[in-house]
Design a protein around this motif. Structure first.
Motif, PDB file in Angstrom:
ATOM      1  N   GLY A 235     -45.164 -66.934  18.239  1.00 56.73           N
ATOM      2  CA  GLY A 235     -45.543 -65.505  18.575  1.00 56.73           C
ATOM      3  C   GLY A 235     -47.041 -65.322  18.794  1.00 56.73           C
ATOM      4  O   GLY A 235     -47.826 -66.074  19.556  1.00 56.73           O
ATOM      5  N   GLU A 236     -47.459 -64.407  17.651  1.00 59.44           N
ATOM      6  CA  GLU A 236     -48.729 -63.924  17.780  1.00 59.44           C
ATOM      7  C   GLU A 236     -49.887 -64.639  17.352  1.00 59.44           C
ATOM      8  O   GLU A 236     -51.031 -64.789  17.507  1.00 59.44           O
ATOM      9  CB  GLU A 236     -48.879 -62.593  17.066  1.00 59.44           C
ATOM     10  CG  GLU A 236     -48.298 -61.158  17.925  1.00 59.44           C
ATOM     11  CD  GLU A 236     -48.564 -61.052  19.246  1.00 59.44           C
ATOM     12  OE1 GLU A 236     -50.057 -61.177  19.343  1.00 59.44           O
ATOM     13  OE2 GLU A 236     -47.925 -60.670  20.115  1.00 59.44           O
ATOM     14  N   ASN A 237     -49.438 -65.987  16.564  1.00 61.34           N
ATOM     15  CA  ASN A 237     -49.923 -66.801  15.955  1.00 61.34           C
ATOM     16  C   ASN A 237     -50.248 -68.231  16.829  1.00 61.34           C
ATOM     17  O   ASN A 237     -50.941 -69.110  16.260  1.00 61.34           O
ATOM     18  CB  ASN A 237     -49.583 -67.202  14.639  1.00 61.34           C
ATOM     19  CG  ASN A 237     -49.492 -66.119  13.628  1.00 61.34           C
ATOM     20  OD1 ASN A 237     -50.435 -65.409  13.208  1.00 61.34           O
ATOM     21  ND2 ASN A 237     -48.330 -65.842  12.717  1.00 61.34           N
ATOM     22  N   SER A 238     -49.846 -68.065  17.843  1.00 58.28           N
ATOM     23  CA  SER A 238     -49.749 -69.165  18.916  1.00 58.28           C
ATOM     24  C   SER A 238     -51.240 -69.529  19.108  1.00 58.28           C
ATOM     25  O   SER A 238     -51.329 -71.173  18.986  1.00 58.28           O
ATOM     26  CB  SER A 238     -49.074 -68.916  20.189  1.00 58.28           C
ATOM     27  OG  SER A 238     -47.686 -68.418  20.147  1.00 58.28           O
ATOM     28  N   ARG A 239     -52.336 -69.008  19.256  1.00 62.53           N
ATOM     29  CA  ARG A 239     -53.497 -69.559  19.507  1.00 62.53           C
ATOM     30  C   ARG A 239     -54.228 -70.234  18.349  1.00 62.53           C
ATOM     31  O   ARG A 239     -54.695 -71.401  18.369  1.00 62.53           O
ATOM     32  CB  ARG A 239     -54.598 -68.440  19.832  1.00 62.53           C
ATOM     33  CG  ARG A 239     -54.334 -67.819  21.371  1.00 62.53           C
ATOM     34  CD  ARG A 239     -55.454 -67.016  21.574  1.00 62.53           C
ATOM     35  NE  ARG A 239     -56.680 -67.716  21.958  1.00 62.53           N
ATOM     36  CZ  ARG A 239     -56.887 -68.255  22.960  1.00 62.53           C
ATOM     37  NH1 ARG A 239     -56.296 -68.077  24.036  1.00 62.53           N
ATOM     38  NH2 ARG A 239     -58.140 -69.038  23.395  1.00 62.53           N
ATOM     39  N   THR A 240     -53.722 -69.830  17.132  1.00 61.94           N
ATOM     40  CA  THR A 240     -54.133 -70.712  15.737  1.00 61.94           C
ATOM     41  C   THR A 240     -53.477 -72.176  15.796  1.00 61.94           C
ATOM     42  O   THR A 240     -53.961 -73.099  15.528  1.00 61.94           O
ATOM     43  CB  THR A 240     -53.728 -69.840  14.673  1.00 61.94           C
ATOM     44  OG1 THR A 240     -54.328 -68.601  14.904  1.00 61.94           O
ATOM     45  CG2 THR A 240     -54.063 -70.534  13.352  1.00 61.94           C
ATOM     46  N   TRP A 241     -52.171 -71.952  16.083  1.00 57.34           N
ATOM     47  CA  TRP A 241     -51.326 -73.210  16.292  1.00 57.34           C
ATOM     48  C   TRP A 241     -51.932 -74.376  17.390  1.00 57.34           C
ATOM     49  O   TRP A 241     -52.045 -75.495  17.152  1.00 57.34           O
ATOM     50  CB  TRP A 241     -49.874 -72.815  16.498  1.00 57.34           C
ATOM     51  CG  TRP A 241     -49.215 -72.723  15.486  1.00 57.34           C
ATOM     52  CD1 TRP A 241     -48.855 -71.480  14.779  1.00 57.34           C
ATOM     53  CD2 TRP A 241     -48.655 -73.536  14.316  1.00 57.34           C
ATOM     54  NE1 TRP A 241     -48.252 -71.375  13.718  1.00 57.34           N
ATOM     55  CE2 TRP A 241     -48.023 -72.713  13.433  1.00 57.34           C
ATOM     56  CE3 TRP A 241     -48.305 -74.883  14.241  1.00 57.34           C
ATOM     57  CZ2 TRP A 241     -47.260 -73.552  12.010  1.00 57.34           C
ATOM     58  CZ3 TRP A 241     -47.563 -75.601  13.226  1.00 57.34           C
ATOM     59  CH2 TRP A 241     -47.264 -74.628  12.160  1.00 57.34           C
ATOM     60  N   LEU A 242     -52.348 -73.662  18.562  1.00 55.05           N
ATOM     61  CA  LEU A 242     -52.915 -74.528  19.522  1.00 55.05           C
ATOM     62  C   LEU A 242     -54.236 -75.123  19.182  1.00 55.05           C
ATOM     63  O   LEU A 242     -54.314 -76.354  19.561  1.00 55.05           O
ATOM     64  CB  LEU A 242     -53.050 -73.639  20.785  1.00 55.05           C
ATOM     65  CG  LEU A 242     -51.488 -73.031  21.687  1.00 55.05           C
ATOM     66  CD1 LEU A 242     -52.178 -72.227  22.523  1.00 55.05           C
ATOM     67  CD2 LEU A 242     -50.828 -74.470  22.056  1.00 55.05           C
ATOM     68  N   TRP A 243     -55.019 -74.388  18.556  1.00 56.17           N
ATOM     69  CA  TRP A 243     -56.097 -74.913  17.895  1.00 56.17           C
ATOM     70  C   TRP A 243     -55.901 -76.108  17.073  1.00 56.17           C
ATOM     71  O   TRP A 243     -56.351 -77.292  16.891  1.00 56.17           O
ATOM     72  CB  TRP A 243     -57.016 -73.908  17.332  1.00 56.17           C
ATOM     73  CG  TRP A 243     -57.936 -73.267  18.283  1.00 56.17           C
ATOM     74  CD1 TRP A 243     -57.699 -71.801  18.380  1.00 56.17           C
ATOM     75  CD2 TRP A 243     -59.010 -73.652  18.966  1.00 56.17           C
ATOM     76  NE1 TRP A 243     -58.708 -71.265  19.406  1.00 56.17           N
ATOM     77  CE2 TRP A 243     -59.571 -72.436  19.741  1.00 56.17           C
ATOM     78  CE3 TRP A 243     -59.663 -74.768  19.221  1.00 56.17           C
ATOM     79  CZ2 TRP A 243     -60.274 -72.588  20.569  1.00 56.17           C
ATOM     80  CZ3 TRP A 243     -60.791 -74.934  20.237  1.00 56.17           C
ATOM     81  CH2 TRP A 243     -61.098 -73.615  20.673  1.00 56.17           C
ATOM     82  N   GLY A 244     -54.704 -75.992  16.270  1.00 54.46           N
ATOM     83  CA  GLY A 244     -54.383 -76.890  15.083  1.00 54.46           C
ATOM     84  C   GLY A 244     -54.086 -78.502  15.925  1.00 54.46           C
ATOM     85  O   GLY A 244     -54.311 -79.531  15.726  1.00 54.46           O
ATOM     86  N   PHE A 245     -53.168 -78.111  17.045  1.00 53.26           N
ATOM     87  CA  PHE A 245     -52.776 -79.008  17.942  1.00 53.26           C
ATOM     88  C   PHE A 245     -53.963 -79.975  18.538  1.00 53.26           C
ATOM     89  O   PHE A 245     -53.830 -81.043  18.983  1.00 53.26           O
ATOM     90  CB  PHE A 245     -51.542 -78.770  18.948  1.00 53.26           C
ATOM     91  CG  PHE A 245     -50.404 -78.337  18.229  1.00 53.26           C
ATOM     92  CD1 PHE A 245     -49.827 -78.789  17.269  1.00 53.26           C
ATOM     93  CD2 PHE A 245     -49.680 -77.206  18.869  1.00 53.26           C
ATOM     94  CE1 PHE A 245     -48.647 -78.396  16.516  1.00 53.26           C
ATOM     95  CE2 PHE A 245     -48.628 -76.749  18.244  1.00 53.26           C
ATOM     96  CZ  PHE A 245     -47.963 -77.241  17.112  1.00 53.26           C
ATOM     97  N   PHE A 246     -54.932 -79.038  19.279  1.00 50.44           N
ATOM     98  CA  PHE A 246     -55.929 -79.480  19.933  1.00 50.44           C
ATOM     99  C   PHE A 246     -56.635 -80.342  18.770  1.00 50.44           C
ATOM    100  O   PHE A 246     -57.078 -81.812  19.240  1.00 50.44           O
ATOM    101  CB  PHE A 246     -56.651 -78.190  20.116  1.00 50.44           C
ATOM    102  CG  PHE A 246     -58.198 -78.597  20.447  1.00 50.44           C
ATOM    103  CD1 PHE A 246     -59.106 -79.116  20.104  1.00 50.44           C
ATOM    104  CD2 PHE A 246     -58.591 -78.021  21.779  1.00 50.44           C
ATOM    105  CE1 PHE A 246     -60.562 -79.426  20.365  1.00 50.44           C
ATOM    106  CE2 PHE A 246     -59.758 -78.188  22.310  1.00 50.44           C
ATOM    107  CZ  PHE A 246     -60.945 -78.685  21.624  1.00 50.44           C
ATOM    108  N   ALA A 247     -56.909 -79.973  17.536  1.00 46.25           N
ATOM    109  CA  ALA A 247     -57.511 -80.823  16.650  1.00 46.25           C
ATOM    110  C   ALA A 247     -56.855 -82.216  16.454  1.00 46.25           C
ATOM    111  O   ALA A 247     -57.513 -83.232  16.186  1.00 46.25           O
ATOM    112  CB  ALA A 247     -57.947 -80.267  15.291  1.00 46.25           C
ATOM    113  N   ALA A 248     -55.433 -81.979  15.989  1.00 42.15           N
ATOM    114  CA  ALA A 248     -54.727 -83.037  15.840  1.00 42.15           C
ATOM    115  C   ALA A 248     -54.703 -84.358  16.732  1.00 42.15           C
ATOM    116  O   ALA A 248     -54.838 -85.323  16.728  1.00 42.15           O
ATOM    117  CB  ALA A 248     -53.359 -82.691  15.597  1.00 42.15           C
ATOM    118  N   THR A 249     -54.802 -83.849  18.089  1.00 39.76           N
ATOM    119  CA  THR A 249     -54.783 -84.720  19.040  1.00 39.76           C
ATOM    120  C   THR A 249     -56.124 -85.356  19.192  1.00 39.76           C
ATOM    121  O   THR A 249     -56.166 -86.658  19.107  1.00 39.76           O
ATOM    122  CB  THR A 249     -54.814 -83.893  20.663  1.00 39.76           C
ATOM    123  OG1 THR A 249     -53.668 -83.119  20.568  1.00 39.76           O
ATOM    124  CG2 THR A 249     -54.700 -84.825  21.744  1.00 39.76           C
TER     125      THR A 249
END
Length: 324
Positions: A235-249
């Protein structure tokens, strides 16, 4: 950079709403073949690229760290053809299982099955034809790679149902779409070392990143019909999760480079390979700055831009083979 595509409310008769305008299927393919090529997403090649990229990562990293072989040219070409065929077979299977759901979603109701351009029986035959052609390629590889290829069919079969029973269907997509990192490494080297596993994990994190963005196009329709996705979950926290997936990648990709080059005593090759990971990170950062999760056109543009992001590291990884 990739330009924002148009997102029409409805597709012209016989076309698919989210396919690029003036694509080759609509323009040049024989009329009788168009529904089946659309089932394979041949009018939208981004999925083939995203399936191929982990194979190229594996070949480039394994070859860059340990040396290329004449056989690798065939592996690269056959992975490209195989990605087209298996993506087509997988998408056809996805459309067969999702035909009732697709009929309820604005973006997908113009696909061949819900729109009546193709029959379920015809789609099943087409799926089998594509899978058999892909098998002909697979059986030119060593037995470890063949076994991995056969094992991947379980992931392909399960994925379309994942959104019915988990909020994380993107994990299942990541497991399936990045299997080529393991398969291509096995075909090149006859083994699956820790570097290949780290590369596979990096690809899964990357898929969670780009497919969460993709899922934001449909989050309102998905909520109405009860389809689960990480876009709805975050939901509204999607950008935070996307940054996390970005970093994990990037962290997992860098770990794969470290593991592949460990003990080789070639510092310049190692630095150049890591530079490819850094360059990919720059592109992903550009994507995050441009992304508007409330705009379906922006989500589709950024999703498609991941072809470029995934290809960026390949020449850096491959160049390591010729550097001391």
């Amino acid at each position: 950079m990739t330009q924002a595509p148009e997102m029409p409310e409805a597709a012209p008769a016989g076309r698919v709403a989210d396919a690029p305008q003036a694509n080759w299927v609509d323009l040049y393919a024989p009329a009788a073949a168009r529904p089946y090529l659309r089932l394979s997403r041949a009018d939208r090649p981004i999925g083939t690229w995203l399936l191929l990229v982990p194979c190229l990562w594996a070949l480039a990293l394994a070859g860059g760290a340990g040396g290329f072989r004449p056989w690798d040219l065939w592996l690269a070409v056959s992975c490209a053809v195989g990605a087209f065929l298996m993506r087509g077979a997988g998408c056809t299977w996805n459309d067969i299982t999702d035909r009732d759901i697709d009929a309820k979603v604005a973006r997908t109701r113009s696909r061949p099955l819900p729109s009546g351009q193709a029959t379920v029986r015809g789609a099943l035959v087409w799926m089998v034809v594509q899978a058999l052609l892909a098998a002909c390629i697979l059986f030119t590889y060593n037995w470890l790679a063949v076994g991995l290829g056969v094992a991947s069919l379980a992931l392909v079969a399960i994925y379309p149902f994942a959104k019915r029973f988990t909020w994380w269907p993107q994990v299942f997509l990541g497991l399936a779409f990045n299997w080529g990192a393991l398969l291509a490494w096995a075909a090149h080297a006859g083994e699956v070392p820790p570097a290949a596993v780290a590369l596979y994990a990096a690809g899964i994190a990357w898929t969670l990143y780009y497919d969460t963005i993709y899922a934001h196009q449909d989050r309102e329709d998905d909520a109405l019909i009860g389809v689960k996705s990480t876009a709805r979950l975050f939901g509204e926290n999607s950008r935070t999760w996307l940054w996390g997936f970005f970093a994990a990648t990037l962290v997992l990709f860098a770990a794969a480079v470290v593991l592949a080059h460990a003990g080789a005593g070639r510092p310049l090759a190692f630095v150049v390979a890591l530079a490819g990971v850094w360059a990919m990170g720059l592109h992903l950062g550009w994507q995050m700055r441009r992304l508007d999760l409330d705009d379906p056109a922006s989500c589709l543009m950024i999703f498609r831009a991941n072809r470029d992001a995934g290809l960026i590291p390949v020449p850096f990884l491959a160049a390591s083979a010729w550097l001391g």
